[in-house]
Design an enzyme around this catalytic site. Structure first.
Site, short mmCIF file in Angstrom:
data_model
loop_
_atom_site.label_atom_id
_atom_site.label_comp_id
_atom_site.label_asym_id
_atom_site.label_seq_id
_atom_site.Cartn_x
_atom_site.Cartn_y
_atom_site.Cartn_z
N THR A 1 1.36 0.14 -4.57
CA THR A 1 1.54 1.42 -3.91
C THR A 1 1.04 2.55 -4.79
O THR A 1 0.68 2.35 -5.94
CB THR A 1 3.04 1.66 -3.63
OG1 THR A 1 3.75 1.57 -4.86
CG2 THR A 1 3.57 0.63 -2.65
N VAL B 1 8.82 6.42 -10.04
CA VAL B 1 9.25 5.03 -10.11
C VAL B 1 9.05 4.41 -8.74
O VAL B 1 9.58 4.93 -7.75
CB VAL B 1 10.74 4.91 -10.52
CG1 VAL B 1 11.14 3.44 -10.62
CG2 VAL B 1 11.02 5.64 -11.81
N HIS B 2 8.29 3.32 -8.65
CA HIS B 2 8.11 2.71 -7.34
C HIS B 2 7.86 1.21 -7.38
O HIS B 2 7.94 0.54 -6.36
CB HIS B 2 6.92 3.37 -6.60
CG HIS B 2 5.59 2.90 -7.10
ND1 HIS B 2 4.94 3.49 -8.16
CD2 HIS B 2 4.78 1.90 -6.69
CE1 HIS B 2 3.80 2.87 -8.38
NE2 HIS B 2 3.67 1.90 -7.51
N ARG B 3 7.58 0.64 -8.54
CA ARG B 3 7.19 -0.77 -8.59
C ARG B 3 8.38 -1.69 -8.33
O ARG B 3 9.50 -1.41 -8.77
CB ARG B 3 6.56 -1.10 -9.95
CG ARG B 3 5.23 -0.42 -10.19
CD ARG B 3 4.64 -0.84 -11.52
NE ARG B 3 4.44 -2.27 -11.54
CZ ARG B 3 3.40 -2.89 -10.99
NH1 ARG B 3 2.48 -2.18 -10.37
NH2 ARG B 3 3.28 -4.19 -11.04
#
Length: 426
Positions: free
Chosen positions: A424, A205-207
């Site tokens: 990313t 999870v990064h957004r």
């Protein structure tokens, strides 16, 4: 006067992964320009070496960690200076990062042809920074290397001339196949994480749409923690900052938090997991090569091919995500079914197709006797994809509108989390 080389402008991990094959095939004709959007020093040393790339020929400074507008502005200024002082025959940008947008704009301003690799992806979601970057690049590009017919159809519908569009496949296919460890090594990596093949979930999870919203991030972590299988969670720096800012150490503690992985390690774990859960664009492509089911935790996706082919399922946090997780984990035949499906992103020749197109158009000393190949049978491609694109927009647009109504931009629970990038890696 232009030099007989091509500048590859890149600045993030995914751009290294996806342009490495192009750079290797171009050989001495490749000039690598590093923007520093991802500023980890290891990227320009061990990571470049891992993919068989030389150190960058030109490096930008003062870019990493800046807010999006300032980051793009600084990159455009610095890249303009470099490209004007030493103009290449063409500039290649990849995907939808801030680096790609800045590289395309700087090249266009300097009068240098722009090649857009992974062109034509569309989410139809104006809230996505990446969507803005993609749409900024499109009218600036002189050659659009579309990974699929769907992506090519988007470009044609926007008025891009067919002879500027080439369907190449996606370089992620060969990058995944080349980087994936052998079976023995992959199983060793799995064992090192105290799990067994087919007996765990791998999540990333990064957004910003997930990490900048406390309630949304908490839902994702809670629903992952409720699964019966162990969930491996490599924490992205942005996610780690959000967990601290929102006080979510408790939910994370119920998961198996692991250190960030290199690309090979991630692919090894992904290849042998029972289920992937991610908001990453790259994972949506890689799952089609690894033949593993994926739940895409997002409002919308610019990669509907993976969904339509049966590899991925789009789900927003809450009821949708919970149901998708339960149903896919209960589908014991998924692995066998996916094993027989081809990847919609090609067979692993994308880098060669891109290099052939670049050399034919921008590195030839004489004008060819016949027109260089562009998108063959453009009307047929557009017609074949029209219904799928229309259906996609009819589903995505209402979902995005509903999400906006539920979460106003000024909602008090939203907190800006410092980040090195809008786009990313995993």
């Amino acid at each position: 006067m232009s030099s007989p080389d091509v500048a590859l402008v890149l600045g993030t991990r995914p751009e290294i992964v996806k342009l490495a094959g192009v750079a290797r095939l171009l050989g001495p004709q490749a000039r690598i320009v590093w923007s520093g959007q991802h500023w980890d020093p290891a990227l320009t040393t061990t990571f470049f070496a891992q993919y068989g790339l030389p150190r960058p020929h030109h490096l930008l400074t003062g870019v990493g960690g800046e807010p999006r507008g300032r980051q793009i502005g600084r990159m455009v200024s610095a890249l303009s200076d470099h490209l004007t002082a030493c103009p290449p025959a063409a500039v290649v940008v990849q995907g939808d990062t801030n680096t790609a947008a800045a590289g395309a704009l700087a090249a266009h301003c300097a009068g240098i042809p722009v090649v857009h690799v992974e062109a034509g992806l569309r989410s139809f979601d104006p809230d996505m920074p990446e969507e803005a970057n993609r749409r900024l690049i499109a009218p600036l590009a002189d050659l659009h290397c579309a990974p699929t017919a769907t992506a090519a159809a988007h470009l044609l519908r926007e008025g891009i001339e067919p002879d500027r569009v080439v369907i190449t496949g996606n370089t992620v296919v060969e990058a995944t196949l080349e980087t994936l460890p052998g079976e023995a090594e992959a199983r060793r990596i799995v064992a090192d994480h105290a799990v067994t093949p087919g007996g765990y979930v791998l999540a990333t999870v990064h957004r910003p749409e997930n990490t900048d919203d406390a309630a949304r991030l908490a839902q994702i972590l809670d629903q992952l923690a409720a699964l019966d299988l162990p969930v491996l969670l490599p924490l992205h720096p942005r996610t780690r900052a959000a967990v601290e800012a929102f006080g979510l150490r408790g939910p994370v503690a119920r998961l198996r938090r692991i250190e960030p992985l290199d690309h090979a390690g991630f692919l090894a774990l992904a290849r042998h997991c029972r289920l992937l859960v991610s908001d990453s664009g790259g994972v949506q492509e890689e799952c089609t090569v690894l033949k593993r089911p994926l739940v895409v935790v997002r409002n919308s996706t610019e990669r509907p091919e993976a969904v339509r082919a049966g590899f991925a399922r789009l789900a927003r946090p809450g009821h949708e995500l919970g149901r998708a997780l339960r149903e896919l984990l209960a589908d014991e035949a998924a692995a066998d079914r996916l094993a027989g499906l081809p990847s919609p992103y090609g067979t692993g020749q994308a880098s060669a197709e891109i290099v052939a197109a670049v050399r034919g158009r921008f590195l030839t000393s004489e004008r060819p006797a016949a027109p260089l190949p562009g998108l063959d049978a453009a009307p047929a491609v557009a017609a074949a994809e029209r219904s799928a694109v229309t259906a996609e927009r009819s589903v995505v647009a209402p979902a995005v509108a509903a999400e906006r109504r539920r979460t106003p931009p000024a909602a008090s629970h939203r907190t800006a989390i410092p980040s090195d990038t809008c786009s990313t890696t995993k």
